[in-house]
Design an enzyme around this catalytic site. Structure first.
Site, mmCIF file in Angstrom:
data_model
loop_
_atom_site.group_PDB
_atom_site.id
_atom_site.type_symbol
_atom_site.label_atom_id
_atom_site.label_comp_id
_atom_site.label_asym_id
_atom_site.label_seq_id
_atom_site.Cartn_x
_atom_site.Cartn_y
_atom_site.Cartn_z
ATOM 1 N N ASP A 55 0.718 -1.123 -0.096
ATOM 2 C CA ASP A 55 -0.166 -0.008 0.080
ATOM 3 C C ASP A 55 1.039 1.299 0.005
ATOM 4 O OD1 ASP A 55 -1.716 2.248 0.744
ATOM 5 O OD2 ASP A 55 -3.121 0.805 1.604
ATOM 6 N N SER B 87 -4.182 13.550 -13.778
ATOM 7 C CA SER B 87 -5.308 13.628 -14.334
ATOM 8 C C SER B 87 -5.586 14.738 -15.159
ATOM 9 C CB SER B 87 -6.390 13.176 -13.376
ATOM 10 O OG SER B 87 -7.506 13.511 -13.561
ATOM 11 N N TYR C 222 -11.320 13.905 -5.243
ATOM 12 C CA TYR C 222 -10.316 13.618 -6.182
ATOM 13 C C TYR C 222 -9.645 14.829 -6.991
ATOM 14 C CZ TYR C 222 -8.540 10.676 -10.299
ATOM 15 O OH TYR C 222 -7.802 10.029 -11.206
ATOM 16 N N LYS D 96 -5.640 15.410 -6.851
ATOM 17 C CA LYS D 96 -4.887 15.427 -7.895
ATOM 18 C C LYS D 96 -4.039 17.002 -8.245
ATOM 19 C CE LYS D 96 -4.826 11.437 -9.465
ATOM 20 N NZ LYS D 96 -3.563 10.594 -9.866
#
Length: 312
Positions: A81, A160, A173, A177
């Protein structure tokens, strides 16, 4: 080996290349699904020796089989992880201990959540952001001593389009990002004295990967990639191409620059349109209960290279 290992110790550990066939040694983080898995297969086709990392040992083994079938010189698997620094360090140690060096690091591990800012559970928001920001920090912290000692190497981070724009109900998100890209850009500045150590970011638009089906959501439905939708294999080629052609930030999507220009130059118009367009083109018509998806633990049954969407 720890992140605090001296440069001389690292240089000694890397003194004798042992790569089968002399190909690149590539560490792929987030290799069990989506763009990470497609990138691993792309490097396998190019004859690389691979160390594959993800949280799911089961699907990691499936990805390894895909890579061997694609022509990888060798494949090692390390379940880990990115939020555990010791596990990330163990993966780097496996690469250098087995193959004698580390040429390329691909970091594609990420998780996603849908919901308005006030509706997303705080622990879900924190985990999405931590996976991108703290996880990327852990990857950099473990790999940079090796690359500095070698005085060469490449890190490619899958960013992204949402690192450059915002969208309602995707605040976790977006925050993740934007923070990740800030960390990447800072590192690019800090490595200017090492001209052969490169850090690149590749920013895809909508991509047909399983991340949408695995995302946490409190909206009552799942999302899907907004058009134009690209295949993970297409993005993976952009990732692999950064080794020969490093870029600070490579947009992988022909409409990405247009969308970013609209966000920056015409914010009132962008803000008026982005919500309705996302509801029509980026949300499924299904019905699901609130779920944390794969935010806290992998969902092996939903991991694969591609999602259930057509892409170009």
């Amino acid at each position: 080996m720890t992140a605090e290992t001296t440069a001389n110790d690292v240089e000694a550990a890397l003194a004798v290349p042992t790569t089968p066939g002399g190909g690149q040694v590539v560490l792929v983080i987030g290799a069990s699904s989506g763009i990470g898995r497609a990138s691993a297969i792309e490097f396998a086709r190019r004859g690389a020796s691979l160390v594959l990392v993800s949280r799911s040992a089961t699907t990691l083994a499936d990805a390894a089989a895909d890579c061997r079938a694609a022509g990888a010189a060798a494949v090692e698997c390390v379940p880990a992880d990115v939020l555990d620094p010791a596990q990330v360090q163990a993966a780097v140690d496996r690469a250098t201990g087995t193959f004698g060096r580390l040429d390329v690091v691909v970091h594609a591990a990420t998780v996603m959540a849908y919901g308005r800012i006030e509706d997303v559970q705080p622990e879900v928001f924190e985990r999405v952001v931590d996976t991108a920001v703290l996880g990327t920090f852990n990857v950099f912290r473990a790999t940079l001593p090796v690359l500095r000692a070698q005085r060469r190497g490449h890190v490619v981070v899958v960013s992204s389009l949402l690192a450059s724009i915002t969208a309602p109900t995707m605040g976790a998100y977006v925050t993740a990002k934007w923070g990740q890209l800030g960390l990447i850009r800072t590192l690019q500045q800090e490595l200017r004295e090492l001209p052969d150590v490169h850090v690149s970011a590749v920013a895809p638009g909508g991509t047909t990967t399983p991340i949408y089906d695995q995302a946490a959501t409190v909206l009552g439905n799942t999302g899907h990639p907004p058009p134009p939708v690209y295949t993970p294999e297409r993005v993976a080629r952009a990732v692999a191409d950064r080794v020969a052609n490093p870029r600070r930030l490579k947009q992988s999507g022909f409409l990405n620059p247009v969308i970013i220009a609209g966000f920056r130059l015409f914010p009132p118009v962008f803000d008026a349109l982005v919500g309705p367009l996302l509801r029509v083109f980026g949300m499924s018509r299904d019905t699901v209960p609130p779920t944390t998806g794969n935010v806290f633990a992998p969902v092996p049954g939903k991991e694969s290279t591609r999602g259930d969407y057509w892409g170009i």
